[in-house]
Each structure stands twice: as structure tokens, then as C-alpha cells.
Enzyme design. Structure first.
Site: not given
Ligand code: C5P
Length: 236
Positions: A41, A68, A214
Site C-alpha cells: 500500500k 491509498d 509496523r
Molecule cells: O502500521 P499499521 O499496521 O498501524 O498501519 C496501518 C495502515 O492502515 C496505515 O497506513 C494507516 O494509515 C492505515 N489505516 C488505519 N486505520 C484506518 C484506516 C487506514 O490504520 N482506519
């Protein structure tokens, strides 16, 4: 004997967000993950610094790419932007879940392979925030309304928290894409994901894809961490 971590086979239901400030850092993590990950993404942070060219580079490597962009503009602009983005050969594109925006994006991507996914209600918005913005509806009710509207607009799916995945699957049916961020394996830190679910729980709830960043990208051994998540997904 082959190192178990190097033998990981990618699962296209796992999407890794490249939430990084430079293309060089994104390129490095993609190289580290190698064949273990097939779907990435690219979000606003990276778009602001060469991310679209990098998205094309990933396509050139045979990866799947989720743009995205969260488009939100007048219909004509959304339609024309979706048409240009469809030409990149990328796979998923997000737009905000308003009927005019969704319909225009679907029109713009035309017969291409680009799947349009609607962001129903940003999970950062509380019921109080929605009242402040002039909505007379709770977040839960607005999410449901927008899932139905996404389906009517011809969207291919929605972005849903693990807690909304079952509803999206129920409304959208078996082929609807339900892409779920907020995923945390039991063994990883929660970071800022307050209501996270495990990869297995998200899939059980109805997710077609999970976005998990992460726990993998910040791990000491990202490839091994990806392998643990993929093993959990396969063990369902
Ligand atoms: O590192 P992590 O797993 O928290 O990343 C989650 C990804 O999903 C990030 O790119 C974040 O912006 C996106 N996202 C999120 N929650 C949402 C929508 C998108 O964490 N509700």
C-alpha cells in the site's frame, strides 16, 4: 538447511503499508521482504515524495499495489483522476464513501483492473465529531449506510475496521473486497491501534485482505515477522 524465514511464500491477502517518508526507505523494506510479500500500500506520505513513480516500479517487479489516495473532490476531477490512475496498472484505489465520489471513480476506472474501495467513515471520527460536522447519524449507522451506497455505486469493496468487517461482508456478499487495517498479531506491540484484531480474527470476521504494517516493517527481522503473520493466516 534453508532458513525458514527465506522460504516464506507470499499470501496476497496480506498488504504491507509503506508508511515511510522516502522512496529509498520504501525500496529498502521491499527488498528486505523479497518474495515473502506480494502486495504493498502506497499512501499520502510517500505520494508526496515520488510515491507514484515508485508504485509503477513495484508493478514492474510484479507486485500488487494499493493506491491509498482517498480521493474526495468534485465528480469530474475524481473521474479523470481515477482514469489516469487506472492507467498505472495498479490494483486498488481508495476514495471517500460519498455517492458522487464513488460513482465518479467507478466511471473513471472504466474497464481497467483497478478496484475502487470506499472509505466509509474514518475511524478517527467519533459520534461527537460527526455531530460537529453536521451529521445527524452515529458513526455505526453512517458506516452501514455507506457500505450499501458503495455497493450501489459499483465499488468493489470497502475499507473496514476488524469490527466492521462482518457487517461489510454480510451486506456486500461473498465477492465484495473487505480490506481491514488495525491488525495486530498477539505477539506485537499495538502502537496507536486501540481496537486492533489479530490477522486470524480479521479474516474470520470477513476480511478479504488485511493491512498490517509496523508489526512487520518495524520488526528486527521483517521477513520472519511477515512469515509469522502468513503462517497465522494459513492456519485458519
Ligand atoms: O502500521 P499499521 O499496521 O498501524 O498501519 C496501518 C495502515 O492502515 C496505515 O497506513 C494507516 O494509515 C492505515 N489505516 C488505519 N486505520 C484506518 C484506516 C487506514 O490504520 N482506519
Amino acid at each position: 538447511m534453508a532458513d525458514a524465514a527465506t522460504a516464506v511464500k507470499a499470501d496476497s491477502r496480506l498488504i504491507i503499508p509503506l508508511d515511510l517518508p522516502t522512496v529509498a526507505e520504501a525500496r529498502a523494506i521491499v527488498a528486505t521482504l523479497g518474495d515473502a510479500v506480494s502486495f504493498y500500500k502506497v499512501g499520502l506520505e510517500l505520494f508526496a515524495t515520488g510515491g507514484m513513480d515508485f508504485a509503477r516500479e513495484l508493478k514492474g517487479q510484479g507486485k500488487q499495489v494499493f493506491l491509498d489516495w482517498k480521493l474526495h473532490d468534485i465528480g469530474t476531477t475524481v473521474e479523470r483522476s481515477a482514469a489516469v490512475l487506472a492507467g498505472s496498472g495498479c490494483d486498488f484505489l481508495t476514495v471517500h464513501g460519498e455517492p458522487q465520489v464513488m460513482t465518479s471513480a467507478v466511471k473513471g476506472r472504466g474497464a481497467s483492473n483497478l478496484k475502487v474501495l470506499a472509505v466509509t467513515v474514518l475511524t478517527s471520527l467519533s459520534d461527537a465529531d460527526l455531530v460537529e460536522m453536521g451529521y445527524a447519524e452515529s458513526a455505526k449507522s453512517l458506516v452501514e449506510r455507506r457500505i450499501r451506497q458503495a455497493l450501489e455505486a459499483g465499488c468493489d469493496g470497502v475499507i473496514a475496521s476488524p469490527h466492521e468487517a462482518a457487517l461489510a461482508r454480510e451486506i456486500g456478499g461473498k465477492d465484495f473486497l473487505v480490506v481491514t487495517p488495525g491488525v495486530r498479531p498477539d505477539w506485537s506491540a499495538k502502537n496507536d491501534q486501540a481496537r486492533a484484531a489479530t490477522p486470524a480474527d480479521a479474516l474470520r470476521a470477513g476480511a478479504s485482505h488485511i493491512v498490517c504494517g509496523r508489526p512487520i516493517t518495524a520488526a528486527e527481522d521483517p521477513k520472519a515477522a511477515a512469515g509469522r503473520v502468513i503462517a497465522e493466516m494459513a492456519g485458519l
